[in-house]
Scaffold this motif. Structure first.
Motif, PDB file in Angstrom:
ATOM      1  N   GLU A 235       3.786   0.942   0.690  1.00  0.00           N
ATOM      2  CA  GLU A 235       3.059  -0.164   1.317  1.00  0.00           C
ATOM      3  C   GLU A 235       1.555  -0.044   1.101  1.00  0.00           C
ATOM      4  O   GLU A 235       0.900  -0.990   0.661  1.00  0.00           O
ATOM      5  CB  GLU A 235       3.380  -0.207   2.814  1.00  0.00           C
ATOM      6  CG  GLU A 235       2.361  -0.916   3.679  1.00  0.00           C
ATOM      7  CD  GLU A 235       2.139  -2.365   3.320  1.00  0.00           C
ATOM      8  OE1 GLU A 235       1.041  -2.892   3.604  1.00  0.00           O
ATOM      9  OE2 GLU A 235       3.050  -2.994   2.739  1.00  0.00           O
TER      10      GLU A 235
ATOM     11  N   GLU B 144      -0.236  -2.957  -1.164  1.00  0.00           N
ATOM     12  CA  GLU B 144      -0.607  -4.100  -0.320  1.00  0.00           C
ATOM     13  C   GLU B 144      -1.732  -4.931  -0.925  1.00  0.00           C
ATOM     14  O   GLU B 144      -1.727  -6.161  -0.854  1.00  0.00           O
ATOM     15  CB  GLU B 144      -1.022  -3.617   1.075  1.00  0.00           C
ATOM     16  CG  GLU B 144      -1.488  -4.730   2.001  1.00  0.00           C
ATOM     17  CD  GLU B 144      -0.396  -5.738   2.323  1.00  0.00           C
ATOM     18  OE1 GLU B 144      -0.699  -6.941   2.375  1.00  0.00           O
ATOM     19  OE2 GLU B 144       0.766  -5.324   2.489  1.00  0.00           O
TER      20      GLU B 144
ATOM     21  N   SER C 159       3.743  -5.932  -1.912  1.00  0.00           N
ATOM     22  CA  SER C 159       4.083  -4.712  -1.188  1.00  0.00           C
ATOM     23  C   SER C 159       5.463  -4.836  -0.545  1.00  0.00           C
ATOM     24  O   SER C 159       6.262  -3.892  -0.581  1.00  0.00           O
ATOM     25  CB  SER C 159       3.027  -4.424  -0.113  1.00  0.00           C
ATOM     26  OG  SER C 159       2.945  -5.489   0.817  1.00  0.00           O
ATOM     27  N   THR C 160       5.761  -6.009   0.033  1.00  0.00           N
ATOM     28  CA  THR C 160       7.070  -6.205   0.647  1.00  0.00           C
ATOM     29  C   THR C 160       8.173  -6.087  -0.394  1.00  0.00           C
ATOM     30  O   THR C 160       9.213  -5.457  -0.154  1.00  0.00           O
ATOM     31  CB  THR C 160       7.157  -7.586   1.331  1.00  0.00           C
ATOM     32  OG1 THR C 160       6.126  -7.687   2.317  1.00  0.00           O
ATOM     33  CG2 THR C 160       8.511  -7.778   1.996  1.00  0.00           C
TER      34      THR C 160
ATOM     35  N   GLN D 126       2.765  -2.805   7.656  1.00  0.00           N
ATOM     36  CA  GLN D 126       1.683  -3.491   6.957  1.00  0.00           C
ATOM     37  C   GLN D 126       0.437  -3.546   7.832  1.00  0.00           C
ATOM     38  O   GLN D 126      -0.673  -3.704   7.324  1.00  0.00           O
ATOM     39  CB  GLN D 126       2.131  -4.896   6.550  1.00  0.00           C
ATOM     40  CG  GLN D 126       3.210  -4.887   5.476  1.00  0.00           C
ATOM     41  CD  GLN D 126       3.673  -6.276   5.076  1.00  0.00           C
ATOM     42  OE1 GLN D 126       3.231  -7.278   5.630  1.00  0.00           O
ATOM     43  NE2 GLN D 126       4.586  -6.343   4.127  1.00  0.00           N
TER      44      GLN D 126
ATOM     45  N   SER E 225      -1.997  -0.996   6.727  1.00  0.00           N
ATOM     46  CA  SER E 225      -2.849  -1.434   5.620  1.00  0.00           C
ATOM     47  C   SER E 225      -3.926  -2.399   6.104  1.00  0.00           C
ATOM     48  O   SER E 225      -5.068  -2.360   5.643  1.00  0.00           O
ATOM     49  CB  SER E 225      -1.997  -2.111   4.535  1.00  0.00           C
ATOM     50  OG  SER E 225      -1.106  -1.192   3.950  1.00  0.00           O
TER      51      SER E 225
ATOM     52  N   MET F 279      -1.059 -10.919   9.305  1.00  0.00           N
ATOM     53  CA  MET F 279      -0.144  -9.794   9.424  1.00  0.00           C
ATOM     54  C   MET F 279      -0.049  -9.301  10.860  1.00  0.00           C
ATOM     55  O   MET F 279       1.011  -8.839  11.294  1.00  0.00           O
ATOM     56  CB  MET F 279      -0.570  -8.664   8.499  1.00  0.00           C
ATOM     57  CG  MET F 279      -0.394  -8.973   7.023  1.00  0.00           C
ATOM     58  SD  MET F 279       1.228  -9.702   6.643  1.00  0.00           S
ATOM     59  CE  MET F 279       2.341  -8.483   7.337  1.00  0.00           C
TER      60      MET F 279
ATOM     61  N   SER G 129       3.607  -9.316  12.463  1.00  0.00           N
ATOM     62  CA  SER G 129       4.136  -8.049  12.973  1.00  0.00           C
ATOM     63  C   SER G 129       4.476  -8.151  14.456  1.00  0.00           C
ATOM     64  O   SER G 129       5.531  -7.697  14.907  1.00  0.00           O
ATOM     65  CB  SER G 129       3.118  -6.927  12.751  1.00  0.00           C
ATOM     66  OG  SER G 129       2.876  -6.726  11.375  1.00  0.00           O
TER      67      SER G 129
ATOM     68  N   ALA H 158       0.746   4.309   5.699  1.00  0.00           N
ATOM     69  CA  ALA H 158       0.259   3.075   5.075  1.00  0.00           C
ATOM     70  C   ALA H 158      -1.255   2.958   5.217  1.00  0.00           C
ATOM     71  O   ALA H 158      -1.948   2.555   4.270  1.00  0.00           O
ATOM     72  CB  ALA H 158       0.940   1.864   5.720  1.00  0.00           C
TER      73      ALA H 158
END
Length: 274
Positions: free
Chosen positions: A16, A20, A26-27, A57, A60, A204, A208, A234
């Protein structure tokens, strides 16, 4: 949890953090690594495993905050950047830019979670996203008119926001779609990347948080350290990669990343066919 399972969290955090900010998804990379080798769904459960891929994430994104804190504080008037233009980049640009992806993300979140987290869909995203990136490099202006965040208009921010919706398909890449879209709209690669990273912070964080709330009942106390190790990993590796990428994107543009994506997709197609 056993040490081998925690090692898998470290590996996914590494994947990740290192991917990213590059336009390679990244996913998509986490799905590939997890589905083909790590198999975290076996001990986390499907819902918790997918939530983990979204939540780490944030590590990141925290790296973005760490690196770009001055610009982020300037958005809300808490820091003045020397030499900043009167028509400065502000919080309004970010809000306008994230609205489209926010709306489409809420509308199609269940569909995405249930149908698009697979290697086959990632392959599609890698290839189509790569084509889009090559088009951006080929047809974007040779002398971009927008070379600073402070030159971005609200209409440009909104258009980039709509283009960012492409990244809801795993494998397409948020940075790949928004940098490409920005370049086609007259931004240079570095400015498009800066805008991408700043927009990623609220997007994000929201994604999340929503995923955690929806799948909270599938996450138990045994998963705590798995999530923590993935998050910290990450963050650390994202710090290493973010400054390197911002320098690299101005020099090599998008095409080398597009070629990597196509090669990776072809390798995956061969592996799946064997």
């Amino acid at each position: 949890m056993e040490w081998i399972e925690l090692l898998k969290a470290l590996i996914l955090g590494f994947v990740e953090g290192m991917t990213e900010f590059a336009p390679v998804s990244s996913t998509g990379h986490m799905i590939i690594v997890d589905d083909m080798w790590l198999q975290t769904k076996e001990f986390l459960g499907s819902g918790s495993a997918n939530t983990f891929k979204i939540v780490i994430q944030l590590g990141s994104i925290l790296a973005v905050v760490f690196v770009m804190w001055k610009r982020l504080l300037s958005l809300v008037g808490l820091y003045k950047i020397e030499g900043q233009k009167k028509t400065r980049f502000n919080l309004g640009h970010v809000i306008v830019g994230i609205i489209p992806a926010g709306i489409f993300g809420l509308l199609f979140e269940d569909f995405i979670d249930e149908n698009l987290f697979s290697i086959k869909t990632v392959i599609v995203g890698l290839i189509i996203g790569a084509i889009f990136m090559i088009i951006a490099d080929k047809f974007g202006p040779r002398r971009p008119a927008i070379t600073s965040l402070d030159d971005i208009s609200y209409s440009k921010a909104l258009k980039i926001g709509f283009i960012q919706c492409l990244s809801l398909w795993p494998g397409f890449s948020r940075s790949g779609s928004t940098i490409s879209g920005g370049v086609l709209l007259g931004l240079d690669h570095k400015t498009a990347a800066d805008f991408t990273f700043i927009m990623a912070v609220p997007i994000m964080a929201g994604a999340s948080g929503l995923s955690l709330v929806k799948n909270w009942d599938q996450i138990n106390a045994d998963h705590f350290w798995f999530y923590v190790i993935g998050f910290v990993s990450a963050f650390v590796f994202a710090l290493i990669s973010i400054k390197f990428f911002l320098k690299l994107i101005s020099k090599v543009k998008l095409t080398p990343f597009a070629i990597y994506r196509i090669v990776l997709a072809l390798i995956l197609i061969i592996v799946l066919a064997v």
